[in-house]
Design an enzyme around this catalytic site. Sequence first.
Site, PDB file in Angstrom:
ATOM      1  N   SER A 138       0.862  -1.178   0.000  1.00  0.00           N
ATOM      2  CA  SER A 138       0.000   0.000   0.000  1.00  0.00           C
ATOM      3  C   SER A 138       0.898   1.226   0.000  1.00  0.00           C
ATOM      4  CB  SER A 138      -0.907  -0.015   1.238  1.00  0.00           C
ATOM      5  OG  SER A 138      -1.844   1.036   1.163  1.00  0.00           O
ATOM      6  N   GLU A 139       0.638   2.178  -0.907  1.00  0.00           N
ATOM      7  CA  GLU A 139       1.576   3.268  -1.162  1.00  0.00           C
ATOM      8  C   GLU A 139       1.894   4.106   0.076  1.00  0.00           C
ATOM      9  OE1 GLU A 139      -0.491   5.561  -4.115  1.00  0.00           O
ATOM     10  OE2 GLU A 139      -1.713   6.617  -2.662  1.00  0.00           O
TER      11      GLU A 139
END
Lengths: 230, 230, 241, 241
Positions: free
Chosen positions: A63-64
């Site tokens: 997840s960024e």
Amino acid sequence: MSPAIGGEAAGLLAADGAGWSREGVAERARRDLRSGSFVNLGIGIPQLVADFVEPEAEIYIHSENGIIGAGPGAAEGEEDADIVDAGKRHITLVLGASTFDSALSFAIMRGGHLDYSLLGGMEVACNGDLANWAAPGRTPGVGGAMDLVQGAKEVWVLLLHRGKGGESKMRVRCELPLTGAGVTTRVYTDLGVFEPAGAAFRVIERAPGVTRALLEEATEAPLEWPEPDA
Amino acid sequence: MSPAIGGEAAGLLAADGAGWSREGVAERARRDLRSGSFVNLGIGIPQLVADFVEPEAEIYIHSENGIIGAGPGAAEGEEDADIVDAGKRHITLVLGASTFDSALSFAIMRGGHLDYSLLGGMEVACNGDLANWAAPGRTPGVGGAMDLVQGAKEVWVLLLHRGKGGESKMRVRCELPLTGAGVTTRVYTDLGVFEPAGAAFRVIERAPGVTRALLEEATEAPLEWPEPDA
Amino acid sequence: MPVIDKFTDDIGSVVAQIPDGATLAIGGFGYAGLPLTLCDALCEADRRDLTIVSNNIGGEDRGGGRLAREGRVRKFVGSFPIAPVFTEQLMTGRAEIELLPQGTMVERLRAAGAGIGAFYTATSVKTSLADGTYPSRYDADGHPVAFMAPKETREIDGRLMVLEYALHVDFAFVKAHRADRLGNLQFRLAARNFNPAVAMAAKVAIVETEEFVEVGDIEPDDVHLPGLFVDHVVLSEGAAR
Amino acid sequence: MPVIDKFTDDIGSVVAQIPDGATLAIGGFGYAGLPLTLCDALCEADRRDLTIVSNNIGGEDRGGGRLAREGRVRKFVGSFPIAPVFTEQLMTGRAEIELLPQGTMVERLRAAGAGIGAFYTATSVKTSLADGTYPSRYDADGHPVAFMAPKETREIDGRLMVLEYALHVDFAFVKAHRADRLGNLQFRLAARNFNPAVAMAAKVAIVETEEFVEVGDIEPDDVHLPGLFVDHVVLSEGAAR
């Protein structure tokens, strides 16, 4: 990040039941993910892919905002304010997860350490260009979209083949502002699986019930058929 | 890093007892360090500065290999293999110390977050140039010297005023390869305290017993005297 | 049988994939964080003509020091070449050098791992390491025959800087304190140093660890380097599984 | 009385040093790691004409969302401008925008903190964010009157990249999990995000923490950001000292 931005545009599913549903597209793409790989799931259909990843496959989701090993949504009442995903939903972490700052998170993307980056698309072109961040009449927000198309070993675009008005999203050239030029390595739509091949999309697979005629009608760009295809 | 490299060259102390000893230079420089500051101590006389920093002053020592809060050497038998300083000696950590990787350690230096960088010198010039890494006839090693002169708020050079042959290390122009150009903000020698002022060294202080004549003889570069100085 | 298991007891096979002539980055500062077991295995595999990227070479008897002493280093890229045997090879035309400021070296490794093509830094500007006068190779009589390329400069915000490119390597040797089968690593104190950067910069990152732990034993915030940067994990000599 | 004590109860005085027109970077992704207490104090101090550097603006009701809603943001630098009130100000010539890919934003902040003048990245190459066609300012009727500067490009290793400069800021608002009086910070899970980078990039880094601890309570390896990057520490509203 708003789910309304940086993902896919609304689309048209084949009326006659031919082809895959949105979930079907996600499931089909998941079948091509290698077990034990690291993958980022963008907004839109890619988010649905998580539902088809069984824990035994050990596919770790990046997840960024600084997570490897993003898990399912948190149960009500068990949300941890410090665990959110790129869509700002309260999620959980899987065993073996790691958390880190955004500089490292984007180093992971840009540096080519993810096996797959799966993104939604508004338009994708047969030269590999992708447009998925700026639609007319919306406040433009880019988020991590332009980073996500750079560096991952594979960049797959998951989208509906046609827009609401029936217009093809599989184009010779993108008309919307680009997210990245020549970045797409594979495309999964409700009608099939394709690879950008320069001047045409190479047809890898037709979805069930999708005829060659339907595909050609629904695709603005030329199609390149595999040799033995009827 | 070998203590023989990247530090000072051997030097000559004033024969007649005038001026400071090496320890005296270190002690004098320490008096100008602000309490509560963050400082890197290079190889040579700067290393001696640590001995004059009382814990109450809360002067935190940065070590290039990834430490803030480097403490005194470890007692025999109590060495921790994972705690070494930039000279690879087994040291201790003070309360409140932090450890991190080399990328962050050099970001701290280059990014201007250290209050002081104290370095040894082979030659220093009145334009602020410093040479302290490559002497003739030695295998050249540079270590962190070129990083340490970039970014710290103050870059002080601590060295003996003259070399073994009596030649001045306080020069108009460095003859040895530069560590950095125009980087020095202050110089502490056995004969006094100076500031590079472009075409001359400004005399800030003479060491005890050092005459104006001795200083002028020992300094290749011109000297600029404060107004009221005799 | 888990899908991902980067751990192996077979150090020989792991090291066997490194060919003669490979570019190898090695973590460690002094003996802290120095992957001794892997370096020994590489010597035992008799690999030669290596390009070694590490902070120093020859400061220690083992690690890079042993590689240099046994004449396995064709080129050294780093900040402190202090092995007399390497110096002698350098000055007789049998080895090469690219001398880098320590901070520039680690930032170039990080850039390679982070997808940054190049960056500007003031470090080394107006010095012999940037102006094309530093010899990178000598002839048999000790005369310089090649020099490090001059570095492009640019003024940014009133400050002159040099352009430094990402430093990619084929392999990295990494020393960790704890590792799990996913390759998640935890370092300890000043042994962290160059280890994360060399792993990030490498096509294949090979880790030796003091302790091998179960998945989940390292808390998410304590994973100093996520497993996706890591390819193989072996135990350090003397460490018990 | 210790020499270094960055902690204060007087949030008003800390925030008072931020003038109208300042450039302020704010950590946080969603509400995770978002320094709400400091943002509220800035609103209460009635500061205006701010340049806000943060991942988004207006995704949350509080934090940057409140600053935008109260019309305090003259320019937004970040990746997601989703406050309708900001959009309206933008489209009527009362506010400006510099739109950045998220990874480019954080790398530019890190570069500022790390003494890197500029760097090359492939992110945004051949897009409107790099070619000078993206409007940064509109007139009162919503017509573009200024555009983001085109980005210099260079081919590195066969790949076209754009040049991105360090992004320095005057102030940063940071949210920590634990802090000591030296300013040593520990973050927690996904609340770390942009917080270290904004602190590194700022002339003055102001931290709010959920917990204030004694020096030494945070182990050396658990200090995610050393105190020398930090200027002031206050407690988050609702947190007990």
